[in-house]
Design an enzyme around this catalytic site. Structure first.
Site, PDB file in Angstrom:
ATOM      1  N   LEU A 299       0.842  -1.186   0.000  1.00  0.00           N
ATOM      2  CA  LEU A 299       0.000   0.000   0.000  1.00  0.00           C
ATOM      3  C   LEU A 299       0.881   1.241   0.000  1.00  0.00           C
ATOM      4  CD1 LEU A 299      -2.731  -0.927   2.630  1.00  0.00           C
ATOM      5  CD2 LEU A 299      -2.639  -1.411   0.180  1.00  0.00           C
TER       6      LEU A 299
ATOM      7  N   GLY B 246       1.008  -5.386   0.625  1.00  0.00           N
ATOM      8  CA  GLY B 246       0.043  -5.229  -0.452  1.00  0.00           C
ATOM      9  C   GLY B 246       0.531  -5.833  -1.775  1.00  0.00           C
TER      10      GLY B 246
ATOM     11  N   ASN C 170       4.764  -7.874   6.154  1.00  0.00           N
ATOM     12  CA  ASN C 170       5.565  -7.226   7.197  1.00  0.00           C
ATOM     13  C   ASN C 170       4.760  -6.182   7.973  1.00  0.00           C
ATOM     14  OD1 ASN C 170       5.258  -5.258   5.254  1.00  0.00           O
ATOM     15  ND2 ASN C 170       7.286  -4.394   5.567  1.00  0.00           N
ATOM     16  N   GLU C 171       3.429  -6.241   7.850  1.00  0.00           N
ATOM     17  CA  GLU C 171       2.578  -5.190   8.427  1.00  0.00           C
ATOM     18  C   GLU C 171       2.898  -4.860   9.879  1.00  0.00           C
ATOM     19  OE1 GLU C 171       1.621  -7.307   6.193  1.00  0.00           O
ATOM     20  OE2 GLU C 171       0.109  -6.422   4.884  1.00  0.00           O
TER      21      GLU C 171
HETATM   22  N1  CO8 Z   1       4.441   3.558   0.293  1.00  0.00           N
HETATM   23  C1  CO8 Z   1       4.889   4.807  -0.001  1.00  0.00           C
HETATM   24  N2  CO8 Z   1       6.162   5.084  -0.286  1.00  0.00           N
HETATM   25  C2  CO8 Z   1       7.043   4.074  -0.283  1.00  0.00           C
HETATM   26  C3  CO8 Z   1       6.659   2.749   0.014  1.00  0.00           C
HETATM   27  C4  CO8 Z   1       5.282   2.514   0.314  1.00  0.00           C
HETATM   28  N3  CO8 Z   1       4.824   1.293   0.601  1.00  0.00           N
HETATM   29  N4  CO8 Z   1       7.757   1.968  -0.049  1.00  0.00           N
HETATM   30  C5  CO8 Z   1       8.775   2.768  -0.384  1.00  0.00           C
HETATM   31  N5  CO8 Z   1       8.361   4.029  -0.523  1.00  0.00           N
HETATM   32  C6  CO8 Z   1       9.149   5.198  -0.929  1.00  0.00           C
HETATM   33  C7  CO8 Z   1      10.362   5.411  -0.053  1.00  0.00           C
HETATM   34  O1  CO8 Z   1      10.042   6.158   1.099  1.00  0.00           O
HETATM   35  C8  CO8 Z   1      11.257   6.186  -0.995  1.00  0.00           C
HETATM   36  O2  CO8 Z   1      10.809   7.530  -1.020  1.00  0.00           O
HETATM   37  P1  CO8 Z   1      11.855   8.758  -1.182  1.00  0.00           P
HETATM   38  O3  CO8 Z   1      12.543   8.496  -2.479  1.00  0.00           O
HETATM   39  O4  CO8 Z   1      10.970   9.948  -1.161  1.00  0.00           O
HETATM   40  O5  CO8 Z   1      12.769   8.669   0.002  1.00  0.00           O
HETATM   41  C9  CO8 Z   1      10.965   5.561  -2.345  1.00  0.00           C
HETATM   42  O6  CO8 Z   1       9.694   4.949  -2.212  1.00  0.00           O
HETATM   43  C10 CO8 Z   1      11.957   4.505  -2.776  1.00  0.00           C
HETATM   44  O7  CO8 Z   1      12.117   3.577  -1.719  1.00  0.00           O
HETATM   45  P2  CO8 Z   1      13.552   3.066  -1.237  1.00  0.00           P
HETATM   46  O8  CO8 Z   1      14.550   4.161  -1.333  1.00  0.00           O
HETATM   47  O9  CO8 Z   1      13.386   2.398   0.071  1.00  0.00           O
HETATM   48  O10 CO8 Z   1      13.854   2.019  -2.416  1.00  0.00           O
HETATM   49  P3  CO8 Z   1      14.724   0.690  -2.339  1.00  0.00           P
HETATM   50  O11 CO8 Z   1      14.832   0.233  -3.748  1.00  0.00           O
HETATM   51  O12 CO8 Z   1      15.972   0.916  -1.549  1.00  0.00           O
HETATM   52  O13 CO8 Z   1      13.838  -0.350  -1.496  1.00  0.00           O
HETATM   53  C11 CO8 Z   1      11.817  -1.472  -0.872  1.00  0.00           C
HETATM   54  C12 CO8 Z   1      12.620  -0.800  -2.000  1.00  0.00           C
HETATM   55  C13 CO8 Z   1      12.531  -2.740  -0.402  1.00  0.00           C
HETATM   56  C14 CO8 Z   1      10.463  -1.833  -1.458  1.00  0.00           C
HETATM   57  C15 CO8 Z   1      11.684  -0.493   0.320  1.00  0.00           C
HETATM   58  O14 CO8 Z   1      11.248   0.768  -0.190  1.00  0.00           O
HETATM   59  C16 CO8 Z   1      10.709  -0.925   1.383  1.00  0.00           C
HETATM   60  O15 CO8 Z   1      11.006  -1.784   2.180  1.00  0.00           O
HETATM   61  N6  CO8 Z   1       9.527  -0.274   1.404  1.00  0.00           N
HETATM   62  C17 CO8 Z   1       8.530  -0.464   2.414  1.00  0.00           C
HETATM   63  C18 CO8 Z   1       7.601  -1.558   2.018  1.00  0.00           C
HETATM   64  C19 CO8 Z   1       6.588  -1.778   3.087  1.00  0.00           C
HETATM   65  O16 CO8 Z   1       6.865  -1.839   4.273  1.00  0.00           O
HETATM   66  N7  CO8 Z   1       5.345  -1.918   2.641  1.00  0.00           N
HETATM   67  C20 CO8 Z   1       4.219  -2.142   3.517  1.00  0.00           C
HETATM   68  C21 CO8 Z   1       3.119  -1.207   3.123  1.00  0.00           C
HETATM   69  S1  CO8 Z   1       1.751  -1.461   4.169  1.00  0.00           S
HETATM   70  C22 CO8 Z   1       0.752  -2.547   3.417  1.00  0.00           C
HETATM   71  O17 CO8 Z   1       0.878  -2.848   2.247  1.00  0.00           O
HETATM   72  C23 CO8 Z   1      -0.277  -3.085   4.363  1.00  0.00           C
HETATM   73  C24 CO8 Z   1      -1.486  -3.841   3.775  1.00  0.00           C
HETATM   74  C25 CO8 Z   1      -2.485  -4.152   4.838  1.00  0.00           C
HETATM   75  C26 CO8 Z   1      -2.793  -3.002   5.809  1.00  0.00           C
HETATM   76  C27 CO8 Z   1      -3.699  -3.383   6.947  1.00  0.00           C
HETATM   77  C28 CO8 Z   1      -4.069  -2.251   7.864  1.00  0.00           C
HETATM   78  C29 CO8 Z   1      -4.973  -2.556   9.035  1.00  0.00           C
END
Ligand code: CO8
Length: 257
Positions: free
Chosen positions: A66, A111, A133-134
């Site tokens: 998400l 997501g 990883n939520e």
């Molecule tokens: N949403 C918004 N922005 C994001 C997300 C995301 N999920 N993931 C990464 N970004 C952003 C980063 O902040 C970064 O922004 P900026 O350039 O402005 O600093 C940009 O995208 C690029 O990210 P990285 O520099 O980290 O890129 P890498 O190539 O080094 O790494 C990864 C890529 C491995 C994907 C890393 O970005 C990461 O680990 N991201 C987080 C992923 C994550 O934790 N996702 C969980 C989202 S929550 C979800 O999906 C929950 C579903 C159910 C919810 C239930 C609620 C009750």
């Protein structure tokens, strides 16, 4: 902005490809989920189309889940529509008559795993992470997402990885059945196409009926719980403690650079 979603259709194979290209990480925003949903509906209505491959145009990321921004200081109205749209998109993908193959060319998180686990077949590149990883964000994956992962890897593997927020390596995911094949990154899409062709040798309606049969319990549970799930989400996310945790998670993403 560049197009977030690109759809191509190959008449010969009768297979469409849905390229997720919302830079940088295919974060699932309300608009993006809506686009995916509309595209899927169009393909379903295209009589000649028999299958769809979902792939990514983002480097080394299939989908990072998400778009966290949707959950930061949200308006109640948008938060509700966001979650409802996500629920609908998941159900649509999980039950579609189309044969669905995820070409997972990079990380596939939360997501992202919602999309891949709703598909019928998964091909992944080595050395990436996949899973739910939520808890690391202070939130809990919805039961229907957990169910669809549990359907693939079983109760205990789902339980411990969910509680820990553990992301599996591609190799472990293959061993557990969270993905079906691991091939080098530059071959993932080709392999997905080859596997799709093999799958399409099964008559469509019998394949779809088998899928419906196998997924029925999950769908019934989803339908009876979706309203309560929506309420939980919209009440839970705006809580101050959750907002704090989400905020520091986003900060930690930025500061790791
Ligand atoms: N949403 C918004 N922005 C994001 C997300 C995301 N999920 N993931 C990464 N970004 C952003 C980063 O902040 C970064 O922004 P900026 O350039 O402005 O600093 C940009 O995208 C690029 O990210 P990285 O520099 O980290 O890129 P890498 O190539 O080094 O790494 C990864 C890529 C491995 C994907 C890393 O970005 C990461 O680990 N991201 C987080 C992923 C994550 O934790 N996702 C969980 C989202 S929550 C979800 O999906 C929950 C579903 C159910 C919810 C239930 C609620 C009750």
């Amino acid at each position: 902005a560049a197009e977030a979603l690109k759809i191509t259709y190959d008449e010969k194979s009768e297979v469409a490809t849905m390229h997720l290209c919302r830079k940088p990480v295919n974060g699932l925003s309300l608009e993006f989920i809506t686009q995916i949903s509309i595209a899927l509906e169009k393909l379903e209505n295209e009589r000649s189309c028999r299958g769809v491959i979902i792939s990514s145009g983002c480097d080394n990321v299939f989908c990072a889940g998400l778009d966290i921004n949707e959950m930061l200081r949200p308006t109640p109205e948008r938060l509700e529509i966001f979650w409802k749209t996500l629920q609908d998109m998941w159900l649509q993908l999980f039950t579609t008559r189309l044969m669905t193959v995820a070409a997972i060319t990079g990380h596939c998180i939360a997501g992202g795993c919602l999309i891949s686990s709703a598909c019928d077949h998964r091909v992944m590149a080595p050395n990436f992470k996949i899973g739910l990883n939520e808890v690391k964000l202070g939130i809990v994956a919805p039961f229907w997402l957990v169910d669809s992962v549990k359907n693939l890897i079983g109760y205990r593997q789902t339980e411990w990885s969910l509680m820990k927020g553990h992301l599996f390596s591609s190799e472990d995911a293959l061993r557990l059945g969270l993905v079906d094949k691991v091939v080098p990154q530059d071959q993932v899409v080709l392999q997905a196409e080859a596997d799709m062709a093999e799958w399409l040798q099964v008559p469509d309606s019998a394949r779809h009926l088998s899928k419906t049969l196998m997924r029925r319990d999950t769908v019934v549970r989803f339908r009876s719980g979706r309203e309560a799930d929506l309420k939980t989400f919209v009440n839970y996310i705006p809580k101050e403690s959750i907002q704090k945790t989400l905020h520091s998670y986003v900060e930690s993403l930025k500061s790791k650079k």
